[in-house]
Design a protein around this motif. Structure first.
Motif, PDB file in Angstrom:
ATOM      1  N   TYR A  53       6.291  -6.325  -3.539  1.00 40.77           N
ATOM      2  CA  TYR A  53       6.450  -5.100  -4.235  1.00 40.77           C
ATOM      3  C   TYR A  53       6.454  -5.791  -5.617  1.00 40.77           C
ATOM      4  CZ  TYR A  53       8.950  -1.478  -6.713  1.00 40.77           C
ATOM      5  OH  TYR A  53       9.382  -0.375  -7.335  1.00 40.77           O
ATOM      6  N   GLU A  54       7.334  -6.741  -5.850  1.00 41.63           N
ATOM      7  CA  GLU A  54       7.804  -6.942  -7.018  1.00 41.63           C
ATOM      8  C   GLU A  54       6.376  -7.688  -7.707  1.00 41.63           C
ATOM      9  OE1 GLU A  54      11.006  -9.760  -6.269  1.00 41.63           O
ATOM     10  OE2 GLU A  54      12.613  -8.133  -6.560  1.00 41.63           O
ATOM     11  N   ARG A  57       4.282  -4.261  -8.577  1.00 38.14           N
ATOM     12  CA  ARG A  57       4.767  -3.021  -9.632  1.00 38.14           C
ATOM     13  C   ARG A  57       4.334  -3.182 -10.995  1.00 38.14           C
ATOM     14  NH1 ARG A  57      11.237  -4.682  -9.457  1.00 38.14           N
ATOM     15  NH2 ARG A  57      10.743  -6.889 -10.827  1.00 38.14           N
ATOM     16  N   GLU A  60       2.378  -0.286 -12.547  1.00 42.56           N
ATOM     17  CA  GLU A  60       3.142   1.066 -12.757  1.00 42.56           C
ATOM     18  C   GLU A  60       2.705   1.226 -14.405  1.00 42.56           C
ATOM     19  OE1 GLU A  60       5.196   4.508 -11.591  1.00 42.56           O
ATOM     20  OE2 GLU A  60       4.106   3.189 -10.419  1.00 42.56           O
ATOM     21  N   ARG A  80      -0.940   3.934  -8.314  1.00 38.63           N
ATOM     22  CA  ARG A  80       0.090   4.843  -8.556  1.00 38.63           C
ATOM     23  C   ARG A  80       0.234   6.276  -7.651  1.00 38.63           C
ATOM     24  NH1 ARG A  80      -1.557   4.360 -14.547  1.00 38.63           N
ATOM     25  NH2 ARG A  80      -0.980   2.340 -14.807  1.00 38.63           N
ATOM     26  N   LYS A  84       4.743   4.212  -1.492  1.00 40.68           N
ATOM     27  CA  LYS A  84       5.047   2.976  -1.283  1.00 40.68           C
ATOM     28  C   LYS A  84       6.552   2.961  -0.477  1.00 40.68           C
ATOM     29  CE  LYS A  84       3.720   3.171  -5.751  1.00 40.68           C
ATOM     30  NZ  LYS A  84       2.930   4.010  -5.505  1.00 40.68           N
ATOM     31  N   VAL A  94      14.299   0.640  -6.949  1.00 42.49           N
ATOM     32  CA  VAL A  94      12.807   0.560  -7.335  1.00 42.49           C
ATOM     33  C   VAL A  94      12.676   1.043  -8.736  1.00 42.49           C
ATOM     34  CG1 VAL A  94      12.351   0.434  -4.869  1.00 42.49           C
ATOM     35  CG2 VAL A  94      12.461   2.759  -6.171  1.00 42.49           C
ATOM     36  N   THR A  96       9.293   2.002  -9.539  1.00 44.33           N
ATOM     37  CA  THR A  96       7.931   2.776  -9.463  1.00 44.33           C
ATOM     38  C   THR A  96       8.126   4.069  -8.764  1.00 44.33           C
ATOM     39  OG1 THR A  96       7.506   1.731  -7.427  1.00 44.33           O
ATOM     40  CG2 THR A  96       6.711   0.618  -9.580  1.00 44.33           C
ATOM     41  N   THR A  99       8.024   5.688  -4.463  1.00 44.38           N
ATOM     42  CA  THR A  99       8.446   4.466  -3.678  1.00 44.38           C
ATOM     43  C   THR A  99      10.025   4.701  -3.131  1.00 44.38           C
ATOM     44  OG1 THR A  99       7.487   2.981  -5.334  1.00 44.38           O
ATOM     45  CG2 THR A  99       8.780   1.891  -4.066  1.00 44.38           C
TER      46      THR A  99
END
Length: 188
Positions: A53-54, A57, A60, A80, A84, A94, A96, A99
């Motif tokens: 995820y990191e 992202r 975004e 986008r 997620k 988070v 984004t 998510t």
């Protein structure tokens, strides 16, 4: 019902990243990026471990995309629009849209997600994918084999687990990347 698809760029010797955590060898050219765009269009929800995820992202934000090729900007738009789910016990929040965080990987909750989904789901991140394989949740593997051997690092597929696979599709890109898509028939 949606399928859970594990998709990744992989070195020829089976790693997602090398021993230093680098994956710069897997940066796609425009044709490979277009392939991933088409793949991601069919995904409604992406399941990520924290580290994946990191990494993801970055899509975004438009700040860095101004001079990027159209195929790259298109991927950002596709990413986008999807939902997620991030599995992390340490991530506070988070950054984004669309998510959510789940503190633990619950196989039954993922089964329900698949049953209720109108589109396919993807899973990304070696650790979380290994959990999904362990619980028999992964329906397909889409792997892009990059023409490089890195000699070690993070394995793309779970170690100590036998998977019976059926080849569904394959192809080759001009840059030497080979695409394989397999159905997961059994896991032991």
């Amino acid at each position: 019902m949606g399928k859970l698809i594990y998709a990744a760029n992989v070195s020829l010797d089976g790693f997602l990243e090398d021993e230093q955590g680098a994956f710069d060898w897997s940066v796609p050219d425009e044709d490979v990026h277009a392939f991933w765009n088409e793949h991601e269009r069919g995904i409604g929800t992406s399941l990520y471990g924290r580290r994946m995820y990191e990494t993801m992202r970055v899509w975004e934000s438009d700040d860095w995309l101004a001079d990027a090729p159209a195929v790259v900007r298109e991927y950002a738009d596709i990413w986008r629009t999807g939902d997620k789910v991030v599995y992390s016990s340490s991530l506070a929040d988070v950054s984004t849209a669309r998510t959510t965080i789940e503190r633990t990987f619950d196989p039954e909750a993922v089964r329900r997600l698949k049953e209720e989904a109108a589109t396919d789901l993807s899973i990304g991140g070696a650790g979380i994918a290994a959990e999904a394989f362990r619980h028999g949740l992964v329906d397909e593997c889409v792997l892009l084999l990059c023409p490089v051997a890195v000699g070690g690092g993070k394995p793309a597929l779970p170690r100590g687990r036998r998977l019976a696979l059926e080849l569904l599709d394959h192809g080759r890109f001009a840059n030497g990347v080979v695409y394989v898509r397999h159905a997961v028939r059994a896991s032991a």
